[in-house]
Design a protein around this motif. Structure first.
Motif, PDB file in Angstrom:
ATOM      1  N   GLU A  67      27.685  32.124  37.616  1.00  0.00           N
ATOM      2  CA  GLU A  67      26.268  32.215  37.257  1.00  0.00           C
ATOM      3  C   GLU A  67      25.996  31.726  35.835  1.00  0.00           C
ATOM      4  O   GLU A  67      24.848  31.695  35.401  1.00  0.00           O
ATOM      5  CB  GLU A  67      25.781  33.661  37.416  1.00  0.00           C
ATOM      6  CG  GLU A  67      25.950  34.207  38.816  1.00  0.00           C
ATOM      7  CD  GLU A  67      25.255  33.362  39.875  1.00  0.00           C
ATOM      8  OE1 GLU A  67      24.119  32.910  39.633  1.00  0.00           O
ATOM      9  OE2 GLU A  67      25.860  33.132  40.943  1.00  0.00           O
ATOM     10  N   ASP A  68      27.028  31.343  35.116  1.00  0.00           N
ATOM     11  CA  ASP A  68      26.876  30.840  33.752  1.00  0.00           C
ATOM     12  C   ASP A  68      26.140  29.496  33.802  1.00  0.00           C
ATOM     13  O   ASP A  68      26.466  28.638  34.623  1.00  0.00           O
ATOM     14  CB  ASP A  68      28.267  30.659  33.137  1.00  0.00           C
ATOM     15  CG  ASP A  68      28.216  30.290  31.678  1.00  0.00           C
ATOM     16  OD1 ASP A  68      27.729  29.189  31.361  1.00  0.00           O
ATOM     17  OD2 ASP A  68      28.685  31.082  30.855  1.00  0.00           O
TER      18      ASP A  68
ATOM     19  N   PRO B 256      39.513  31.331  31.592  1.00  0.00           N
ATOM     20  CA  PRO B 256      38.446  30.599  32.282  1.00  0.00           C
ATOM     21  C   PRO B 256      37.191  30.385  31.427  1.00  0.00           C
ATOM     22  O   PRO B 256      36.595  29.304  31.470  1.00  0.00           O
ATOM     23  CB  PRO B 256      38.154  31.457  33.518  1.00  0.00           C
ATOM     24  CG  PRO B 256      38.688  32.812  33.189  1.00  0.00           C
ATOM     25  CD  PRO B 256      39.835  32.598  32.262  1.00  0.00           C
ATOM     26  N   ALA B 257      36.787  31.370  30.646  1.00  0.00           N
ATOM     27  CA  ALA B 257      35.569  31.219  29.834  1.00  0.00           C
ATOM     28  C   ALA B 257      35.755  30.153  28.756  1.00  0.00           C
ATOM     29  O   ALA B 257      34.863  29.327  28.513  1.00  0.00           O
ATOM     30  CB  ALA B 257      35.174  32.551  29.205  1.00  0.00           C
TER      31      ALA B 257
ATOM     32  N   TYR C  40      28.430  26.507  33.841  1.00  0.00           N
ATOM     33  CA  TYR C  40      29.097  26.309  35.126  1.00  0.00           C
ATOM     34  C   TYR C  40      28.129  25.656  36.108  1.00  0.00           C
ATOM     35  O   TYR C  40      28.485  24.698  36.797  1.00  0.00           O
ATOM     36  CB  TYR C  40      29.596  27.642  35.682  1.00  0.00           C
ATOM     37  CG  TYR C  40      30.366  27.510  36.969  1.00  0.00           C
ATOM     38  CD1 TYR C  40      31.752  27.399  36.953  1.00  0.00           C
ATOM     39  CD2 TYR C  40      29.717  27.480  38.196  1.00  0.00           C
ATOM     40  CE1 TYR C  40      32.473  27.261  38.134  1.00  0.00           C
ATOM     41  CE2 TYR C  40      30.419  27.345  39.379  1.00  0.00           C
ATOM     42  CZ  TYR C  40      31.796  27.228  39.339  1.00  0.00           C
ATOM     43  OH  TYR C  40      32.501  27.084  40.518  1.00  0.00           O
ATOM     44  N   LEU C  41      26.906  26.173  36.163  1.00  0.00           N
ATOM     45  CA  LEU C  41      25.906  25.631  37.077  1.00  0.00           C
ATOM     46  C   LEU C  41      25.607  24.166  36.763  1.00  0.00           C
ATOM     47  O   LEU C  41      25.461  23.346  37.678  1.00  0.00           O
ATOM     48  CB  LEU C  41      24.626  26.472  37.020  1.00  0.00           C
ATOM     49  CG  LEU C  41      24.783  27.910  37.525  1.00  0.00           C
ATOM     50  CD1 LEU C  41      23.526  28.723  37.222  1.00  0.00           C
ATOM     51  CD2 LEU C  41      25.117  27.943  39.005  1.00  0.00           C
ATOM     52  N   ARG C  42      25.521  23.820  35.483  1.00  0.00           N
ATOM     53  CA  ARG C  42      25.256  22.429  35.094  1.00  0.00           C
ATOM     54  C   ARG C  42      26.392  21.513  35.538  1.00  0.00           C
ATOM     55  O   ARG C  42      26.162  20.460  36.139  1.00  0.00           O
ATOM     56  CB  ARG C  42      25.087  22.319  33.570  1.00  0.00           C
ATOM     57  CG  ARG C  42      24.805  20.883  33.101  1.00  0.00           C
ATOM     58  CD  ARG C  42      24.791  20.761  31.593  1.00  0.00           C
ATOM     59  NE  ARG C  42      26.115  20.698  30.996  1.00  0.00           N
ATOM     60  CZ  ARG C  42      26.871  19.595  30.939  1.00  0.00           C
ATOM     61  NH1 ARG C  42      26.455  18.461  31.448  1.00  0.00           N
ATOM     62  NH2 ARG C  42      28.061  19.639  30.370  1.00  0.00           N
ATOM     63  N   LEU C  43      27.632  21.931  35.280  1.00  0.00           N
ATOM     64  CA  LEU C  43      28.771  21.104  35.652  1.00  0.00           C
ATOM     65  C   LEU C  43      28.924  20.995  37.165  1.00  0.00           C
ATOM     66  O   LEU C  43      29.256  19.932  37.697  1.00  0.00           O
ATOM     67  CB  LEU C  43      30.052  21.660  35.020  1.00  0.00           C
ATOM     68  CG  LEU C  43      30.118  21.564  33.499  1.00  0.00           C
ATOM     69  CD1 LEU C  43      31.322  22.333  32.963  1.00  0.00           C
ATOM     70  CD2 LEU C  43      30.140  20.120  33.036  1.00  0.00           C
ATOM     71  N   ASP C  44      28.661  22.086  37.874  1.00  0.00           N
ATOM     72  CA  ASP C  44      28.722  22.073  39.320  1.00  0.00           C
ATOM     73  C   ASP C  44      27.674  21.110  39.889  1.00  0.00           C
ATOM     74  O   ASP C  44      27.966  20.317  40.792  1.00  0.00           O
ATOM     75  CB  ASP C  44      28.514  23.490  39.862  1.00  0.00           C
ATOM     76  CG  ASP C  44      28.714  23.570  41.356  1.00  0.00           C
ATOM     77  OD1 ASP C  44      29.802  23.170  41.841  1.00  0.00           O
ATOM     78  OD2 ASP C  44      27.785  24.034  42.047  1.00  0.00           O
ATOM     79  N   GLU C  45      26.482  21.159  39.354  1.00  0.00           N
ATOM     80  CA  GLU C  45      25.412  20.243  39.799  1.00  0.00           C
ATOM     81  C   GLU C  45      25.771  18.798  39.481  1.00  0.00           C
ATOM     82  O   GLU C  45      25.556  17.901  40.297  1.00  0.00           O
ATOM     83  CB  GLU C  45      24.080  20.623  39.139  1.00  0.00           C
ATOM     84  CG  GLU C  45      22.930  19.696  39.461  1.00  0.00           C
ATOM     85  CD  GLU C  45      22.593  19.623  40.959  1.00  0.00           C
ATOM     86  OE1 GLU C  45      22.076  18.575  41.399  1.00  0.00           O
ATOM     87  OE2 GLU C  45      22.862  20.600  41.687  1.00  0.00           O
TER      88      GLU C  45
END
Length: 159
Positions: A144-145, A105-106, A148-153
């Motif tokens: 919380e990475d 996943p990372a 990940y947050l950027r892609l989710d947004e």
């Protein structure tokens, strides 16, 4: 030297050739990456920003995805050489069929972050959402990475 002075189209042909060489149902891709391609990508492939292009990047992403047990190493090797891909639909679709988000996943998150800028293909959001879900299930700490947050947004804004 040919990779540095050649055209982006020429580098894309080289990347495509390498990808086709590692694309195998066996772990041949991992062996070829470990024994030859890692050296070529680390010591030969030009790192200058002005030689990064979407076509080469697309082929390098596919190359990494075919390296089997060397996937994590391949991602770390190709990620600094990747340009953002304005139309990642086909790459995201291809990743749906791989177990990389579940097993690595990372590394998958690193690769997605390296190639995804702003979406021009709204239909790619569905694939991105699914990949992010699989990454989250495999390693909840990655939620919380910042990548990940950027892609989710980005996926939320594009829906």
């Amino acid at each position: 030297a040919a990779l540095k002075v050649g055209t982006p189209k020429g580098r894309a042909h080289v990347a495509r050739y390498w990808w086709q060489q590692v694309d195998s149902a066996t772990d041949y891709g991992a062996t070829l990456f470990r024994e030859r391609l890692k050296y070529l990508l680390t010591d030969v492939w030009p790192l200058e920003v002005d030689v990064e292009d979407e076509e080469s990047s697309s082929h390098l992403v596919r190359l990494a995805s075919c390296c089997g047990t060397e996937f994590e190493s391949a991602v770390k090797t190709v990620a600094p050489r990747l340009a953002k891909i304005s139309r990642p639909h086909s790459l995201l679709f291809a990743f749906q069929k791989k177990d990389h988000p579940d097993r690595y996943p990372a590394a998958t998150l690193l690769l997605l972050d390296a190639i995804i800028g702003d979406f021009e293909e709204v239909w790619a959001v569905t694939y991105l959402r699914e990949l992010l879900k699989r990454i989250s299930l495999a390693n909840p700490a990655l939620n919380e990475d910042p990548r990940y947050l950027r892609l989710d947004e980005l996926a939320r804004r594009s829906e």
